[in-house]
Design a protein around this motif. Structure first.
Motif, PDB file in Angstrom:
ATOM      1  N   LYS A  39      -2.644  -6.130 -15.120  1.00  0.00           N
ATOM      2  CA  LYS A  39      -1.589  -5.159 -14.846  1.00  0.00           C
ATOM      3  C   LYS A  39      -1.927  -3.880 -15.572  1.00  0.00           C
ATOM      4  O   LYS A  39      -2.751  -3.854 -16.493  1.00  0.00           O
ATOM      5  CB  LYS A  39      -0.225  -5.683 -15.291  1.00  0.00           C
ATOM      6  CG  LYS A  39      -0.095  -5.876 -16.786  1.00  0.00           C
ATOM      7  CD  LYS A  39       1.269  -6.384 -17.140  1.00  0.00           C
ATOM      8  CE  LYS A  39       1.392  -6.545 -18.654  1.00  0.00           C
ATOM      9  NZ  LYS A  39       2.731  -6.909 -19.047  1.00  0.00           N
ATOM     10  N   TYR A 115       1.075  -1.215 -11.622  1.00  0.00           N
ATOM     11  CA  TYR A 115       0.615  -2.264 -10.716  1.00  0.00           C
ATOM     12  C   TYR A 115       0.413  -3.613 -11.407  1.00  0.00           C
ATOM     13  O   TYR A 115       0.265  -3.707 -12.621  1.00  0.00           O
ATOM     14  CB  TYR A 115      -0.697  -1.852 -10.055  1.00  0.00           C
ATOM     15  CG  TYR A 115      -1.816  -1.640 -11.059  1.00  0.00           C
ATOM     16  CD1 TYR A 115      -2.591  -2.709 -11.492  1.00  0.00           C
ATOM     17  CD2 TYR A 115      -2.075  -0.386 -11.592  1.00  0.00           C
ATOM     18  CE1 TYR A 115      -3.586  -2.524 -12.425  1.00  0.00           C
ATOM     19  CE2 TYR A 115      -3.078  -0.198 -12.516  1.00  0.00           C
ATOM     20  CZ  TYR A 115      -3.825  -1.273 -12.932  1.00  0.00           C
ATOM     21  OH  TYR A 115      -4.817  -1.098 -13.864  1.00  0.00           O
ATOM     22  N   VAL A 117      -2.160  -6.944 -10.240  1.00  0.00           N
ATOM     23  CA  VAL A 117      -3.184  -7.386  -9.291  1.00  0.00           C
ATOM     24  C   VAL A 117      -3.589  -8.813  -9.643  1.00  0.00           C
ATOM     25  O   VAL A 117      -3.820  -9.129 -10.812  1.00  0.00           O
ATOM     26  CB  VAL A 117      -4.443  -6.475  -9.344  1.00  0.00           C
ATOM     27  CG1 VAL A 117      -5.518  -6.990  -8.390  1.00  0.00           C
ATOM     28  CG2 VAL A 117      -4.094  -5.039  -9.024  1.00  0.00           C
ATOM     29  N   THR A 126      -7.730  -9.908  -3.102  1.00  0.00           N
ATOM     30  CA  THR A 126      -6.635  -9.620  -4.024  1.00  0.00           C
ATOM     31  C   THR A 126      -5.287  -9.618  -3.324  1.00  0.00           C
ATOM     32  O   THR A 126      -5.177  -9.363  -2.129  1.00  0.00           O
ATOM     33  CB  THR A 126      -6.807  -8.225  -4.691  1.00  0.00           C
ATOM     34  OG1 THR A 126      -6.754  -7.211  -3.688  1.00  0.00           O
ATOM     35  CG2 THR A 126      -8.100  -8.125  -5.468  1.00  0.00           C
ATOM     36  N   SER A 128      -1.697  -7.713  -4.543  1.00  0.00           N
ATOM     37  CA  SER A 128      -1.201  -6.805  -5.579  1.00  0.00           C
ATOM     38  C   SER A 128       0.174  -6.272  -5.197  1.00  0.00           C
ATOM     39  O   SER A 128       0.585  -6.323  -4.036  1.00  0.00           O
ATOM     40  CB  SER A 128      -2.173  -5.646  -5.801  1.00  0.00           C
ATOM     41  OG  SER A 128      -2.315  -4.877  -4.625  1.00  0.00           O
ATOM     42  N   TYR A 130       2.771  -2.810  -6.443  1.00  0.00           N
ATOM     43  CA  TYR A 130       2.853  -1.613  -7.283  1.00  0.00           C
ATOM     44  C   TYR A 130       4.029  -0.742  -6.879  1.00  0.00           C
ATOM     45  O   TYR A 130       4.567  -0.832  -5.783  1.00  0.00           O
ATOM     46  CB  TYR A 130       1.550  -0.815  -7.257  1.00  0.00           C
ATOM     47  CG  TYR A 130       1.055  -0.377  -5.906  1.00  0.00           C
ATOM     48  CD1 TYR A 130       1.501   0.804  -5.316  1.00  0.00           C
ATOM     49  CD2 TYR A 130       0.101  -1.120  -5.220  1.00  0.00           C
ATOM     50  CE1 TYR A 130       1.029   1.213  -4.081  1.00  0.00           C
ATOM     51  CE2 TYR A 130      -0.383  -0.719  -3.989  1.00  0.00           C
ATOM     52  CZ  TYR A 130       0.085   0.456  -3.426  1.00  0.00           C
ATOM     53  OH  TYR A 130      -0.382   0.864  -2.204  1.00  0.00           O
TER      54      TYR A 130
END
Length: 191
Positions: A39, A115, A117, A126, A128, A130
């Motif tokens: 993060k 974010y 991830v 990935t 993620s 955000y």
């Protein structure tokens, strides 16, 4: 992050706070072997790219001790599968920005991002989420979820995993797919 100079990803927008989104994704990925979580925050500065080469935008990203120059273009007319060229730069953020100003003039704007991830199967797969701050009210009140992989079938599989996890934990919540990139959302004048 592109794999072999291609980015294959989908963006989903959800009207839910970041801790709640993070909780759903964390639970979804619990028990998946080899998942790495990180993060942080990043600052992205954008320029319009010269269109005669089919490129759309240039970005300088500053994240902790990591800086990267990225060029992206929708050569296939979609953000699901597009060109992405990344160049890690050891230069300071201010030097990278000065360099780009010399080439392309002043930037069109800056976006800051908080974010989370989760990397699976190395850095090329990935999930993620955000939140962004940028020009105007860009994505105000929305959390962005991205799924990214080396091929489109895996991107679609990850998207379905995310949708299923949210349907289970927040059945009345809508996940809206965004056909636009963050650049297109934040700086619509040229797009």
């Amino acid at each position: 992050m592109g794999y072999r100079n291609r980015e294959k990803e989908k963006k989903l927008l959800v009207a839910l706070d970041m801790p709640s989104v993070r909780s759903v994704l964390k639970q979804m990925l619990h028990g998946v072997p080899g998942v790495i979580h990180r993060k942080g925050e990043s600052m992205d500065t954008y320029w319009h790219a010269p269109t005669e080469y089919g490129m759309q935008m240039v970005r300088v990203r500053d994240r902790d001790t990591f800086r990267q120059l990225t060029i992206k273009g929708k050569d296939k007319g979609t953000n699901l599968d597009r060109v992405e060229l990344d160049l890690d730069t050891p230069s300071s953020h201010s030097r990278a920005l000065r360099f780009m100003r010399l080439i392309l003039g002043p930037p069109i704007g800056t976006i800051s991002k908080r974010y989370h991830v989760w990397e699976m199967d190395g850095e090329f797969e990935t999930v993620s989420c955000y939140r962004v701050q940028g020009p105007g009210n860009v994505l105000k009140g929305l959390t962005v979820i991205e799924v990214e992989a080396m091929d489109i079938p895996r991107v679609l599989e990850l998207e379905q995993m995310v949708r299923a996890a949210f349907a289970k934990m927040h059945p009345l919540l809508e996940l809206k797919e965004s056909e636009e990139s963050l650049y297109e959302i934040a700086f619509p004048a040229r797009n």
